[in-house]
Design a protein around this motif. Structure first.
Motif, PDB file in Angstrom:
ATOM      1  N   ALA A 288     -30.202  10.724   9.177  1.00 50.85           N
ATOM      2  CA  ALA A 288     -30.373  10.262   7.797  1.00 50.85           C
ATOM      3  C   ALA A 288     -31.786   9.774   7.529  1.00 50.85           C
ATOM      4  N   ALA A 289     -32.218   9.961   6.282  1.00 49.55           N
ATOM      5  CA  ALA A 289     -33.473   9.362   5.833  1.00 49.55           C
ATOM      6  C   ALA A 289     -33.245   7.924   5.399  1.00 49.55           C
ATOM      7  N   PHE A 290     -32.010   7.613   4.982  1.00 50.02           N
ATOM      8  CA  PHE A 290     -31.656   6.270   4.531  1.00 50.02           C
ATOM      9  C   PHE A 290     -30.145   6.120   4.684  1.00 50.02           C
ATOM     10  N   ILE A 291     -29.704   4.910   5.045  1.00 49.54           N
ATOM     11  CA  ILE A 291     -28.282   4.627   5.180  1.00 49.54           C
ATOM     12  C   ILE A 291     -27.893   3.519   4.213  1.00 49.54           C
ATOM     13  N   VAL A 292     -26.835   3.759   3.441  1.00 49.27           N
ATOM     14  CA  VAL A 292     -26.262   2.754   2.556  1.00 49.27           C
ATOM     15  C   VAL A 292     -24.811   2.569   2.982  1.00 49.27           C
ATOM     16  N   THR A 293     -24.408   1.334   3.219  1.00 50.63           N
ATOM     17  CA  THR A 293     -23.060   1.097   3.736  1.00 50.63           C
ATOM     18  C   THR A 293     -22.544  -0.257   3.281  1.00 50.63           C
ATOM     19  N   ASN A 294     -21.244  -0.403   3.261  1.00 49.09           N
ATOM     20  CA  ASN A 294     -20.640  -1.738   3.090  1.00 49.09           C
ATOM     21  C   ASN A 294     -19.787  -2.055   4.316  1.00 49.09           C
ATOM     22  N   SER A 295     -20.027  -1.331   5.386  1.00 48.79           N
ATOM     23  CA  SER A 295     -19.253  -1.430   6.621  1.00 48.79           C
ATOM     24  C   SER A 295     -20.076  -2.067   7.731  1.00 48.79           C
ATOM     25  N   PHE A 296     -19.395  -2.853   8.550  1.00 44.48           N
ATOM     26  CA  PHE A 296     -20.059  -3.448   9.717  1.00 44.48           C
ATOM     27  C   PHE A 296     -20.598  -2.372  10.648  1.00 44.48           C
ATOM     28  N   HIS A 297     -19.773  -1.390  10.993  1.00 50.61           N
ATOM     29  CA  HIS A 297     -20.232  -0.373  11.937  1.00 50.61           C
ATOM     30  C   HIS A 297     -21.266   0.561  11.320  1.00 50.61           C
ATOM     31  N   GLY A 298     -21.195   0.764  10.015  1.00 52.36           N
ATOM     32  CA  GLY A 298     -22.273   1.494   9.361  1.00 52.36           C
ATOM     33  C   GLY A 298     -23.599   0.761   9.532  1.00 52.36           C
ATOM     34  N   THR A 299     -23.546  -0.569   9.395  1.00 50.33           N
ATOM     35  CA  THR A 299     -24.739  -1.398   9.597  1.00 50.33           C
ATOM     36  C   THR A 299     -25.235  -1.294  11.034  1.00 50.33           C
ATOM     37  N   SER A 325     -20.951  -8.458   9.006  1.00 44.74           N
ATOM     38  CA  SER A 325     -22.257  -7.849   8.763  1.00 44.74           C
ATOM     39  C   SER A 325     -23.337  -8.912   8.569  1.00 44.74           C
ATOM     40  N   LYS A 326     -23.025  -9.945   7.822  1.00 42.83           N
ATOM     41  CA  LYS A 326     -24.008 -10.997   7.565  1.00 42.83           C
ATOM     42  C   LYS A 326     -24.370 -11.727   8.843  1.00 42.83           C
TER      43      LYS A 326
END
Length: 398
Positions: A288-299, A325-326
């Motif tokens: 990916a060139a950029f990742i957008v997520t609302n997931s812990f594992h995505g982060t 995530s925080k």
């Protein structure tokens, strides 16, 4: 060594954490395998009638929705996506044997010849989060009255899912935690919960995806290698807010917005829906060139691959689920990558364009990894010590 976690879930993050723990343990020379516990309350919400009898109308409605969604997937021919997860569980994680539906079944299996483990590990993921439909699951606290006799019992990075534990479950959880030989949790909030209800100091260790760190071996198994340059949008639970952020990222990078298919999705697709295997899911994140997520594992995977990213906070009643995530972002000095619910478009663009100090974050990530590895090495040393002592006692009595 037997592992109890969400190895069966149709969720990429759940499978990646299972893969991470097993792979790291095997790299240490352990014969680590998953106990095939597959409770209905995790993926199906439990019993429809059981929820109604207990007066949990919302729980019954959730069960009905999940079962309807499963039938709908079969009718629409989307069962192939389920097969992708089953193939990964069988061929990569090595899951075998019959699915064990409840605690007594697991207990009986552990008492048999196939279930003779010298150590049991519960974790990671949100296995310690009580569900509205089921409450606390004793299996994920290694509560086995008949089976697993003599096995060392430890936790590795389970999460309570929220910053506070409902007092309804405090006494039960306290009893379970006191029986464990080693206790570790994934978030500092979990350390606080354990200390509050038991007085015991739990180790704070990273998720197994961070523990392992290197997923190149899994990426090499991807049958399809995606091209570079897309925006990888991994959304769970809601498309609210994350859709707008993903579109802004696509506008900035000029790349297509690609979102993995989600069996639980109840919102319109974001960009283009893709249907990757678990190995391909990791490859899409890597390319990916950029990742957008609302997931812990995505982060986590954005950080492991050092990708420009934003983590969009879950809104409203789901905001408590942002804790994981925080906590990770705060620990790594990356809280400016978190998008709170009230941040306007100008603020989002500013965070999107801000550079990331990967060297500083990388040093903190390495320290986190060592926390996890040190904890597990210590538990393995304890196991070897007791095994050697037992062997000596057997010889001395011969």
């Amino acid at each position: 060594m037997g592992i109890l976690t969400y190895h069966f879930s149709e969720n990429f993050g759940a499978l990646m954490q299972a893969y991470g723990l097993q792979t790291w343990l095997r790299e240490q020379g352990c014969d680590a395998e998953f106990i095939n516990y597959h409770p209905s309350h995790v993926e199906e919400g439990g019993s429809f009638w059981g929820n109604l009898v207990r007066g949990k109308a919302k729980g019954a409605a959730k069960v009905a929705f999940l079962r309807f969604a499963a039938v709908k997937r079969r009718i629409k021919g989307e069962a192939d996506h389920t097969e992708v997860f089953l193939d990964f569980q069988r061929d990569v994680l090595g899951v075998h044997g019959p699915a064990l539906p409840d605690g007594p079944a697991v207990d009986a299996w552990l008492a048999g010849p196939e279930g003779r483990f010298d150590m049991l590990v519960c974790g990671s993921d949100q296995i310690w989060a009580p569900s509205d439909q089921f409450g606390v699951d004793p299996v994920y606290y290694l509560r086995f009255p008949g089976g697993a006799q003599g096995a060392r019992r430890i936790s590795y990075a389970p999460s309570f899912g929220r910053a506070k534990l409902d007092k309804t479950y405090a006494a039960e959880v306290k009893s379970d935690l006191e029986r464990l030989d080693g206790v570790s949790v994934r978030e500092q909030s979990g350390v606080d919960i354990v200390r509050e209800i038991t007085g015991r100091d739990a180790a704070c260790v990273p998720d197994p995806t961070i523990l392992l760190g290197d997923f190149s071996g899994l990426v090499s198994q991807a049958k399809t290698t995606p091209a570079d340059g897309h925006v990888f949008c991994y959304a769970l639970r809601t498309g609210q807010r994350i859709r707008d952020v993903a579109m802004l990222a696509g506008e900035q990078t000029g790349g297509a917005v690609l979102s993995p298919y989600n069996v639980h999705r109840r919102w319109p697709e974001i960009g283009e829906t893709i249907t990757p295997t678990p190995a391909e899911w990791v490859a899409y994140a890597q390319k990916a060139a950029f990742i957008v997520t609302n997931s812990f594992h995505g982060t986590v995977f954005a950080i492991l691959f050092r990708k420009p990213f934003l983590t969009v906070g879950l809104p409203g009643k789901r905001a408590g689920l942002n804790e994981r995530s925080k906590n990770l972002l705060s620990t790594l000095g990356l809280m400016d990558r978190f998008i709170p619910e009230d941040l306007d478009e100008a603020g989002i663009r500013a965070r999107m364009e801000a550079p990331i100090d990967w060297e500083a974050a990388g040093l903190k990530l390495a320290a986190l990894q060592e926390d996890g590895r040190s904890y597990l090495r210590g538990q393995l040393e304890q196991l070897r010590f007791f095994s050697e002592r037992h062997a000596m006692e057997v010889v001395s009595h011969a």
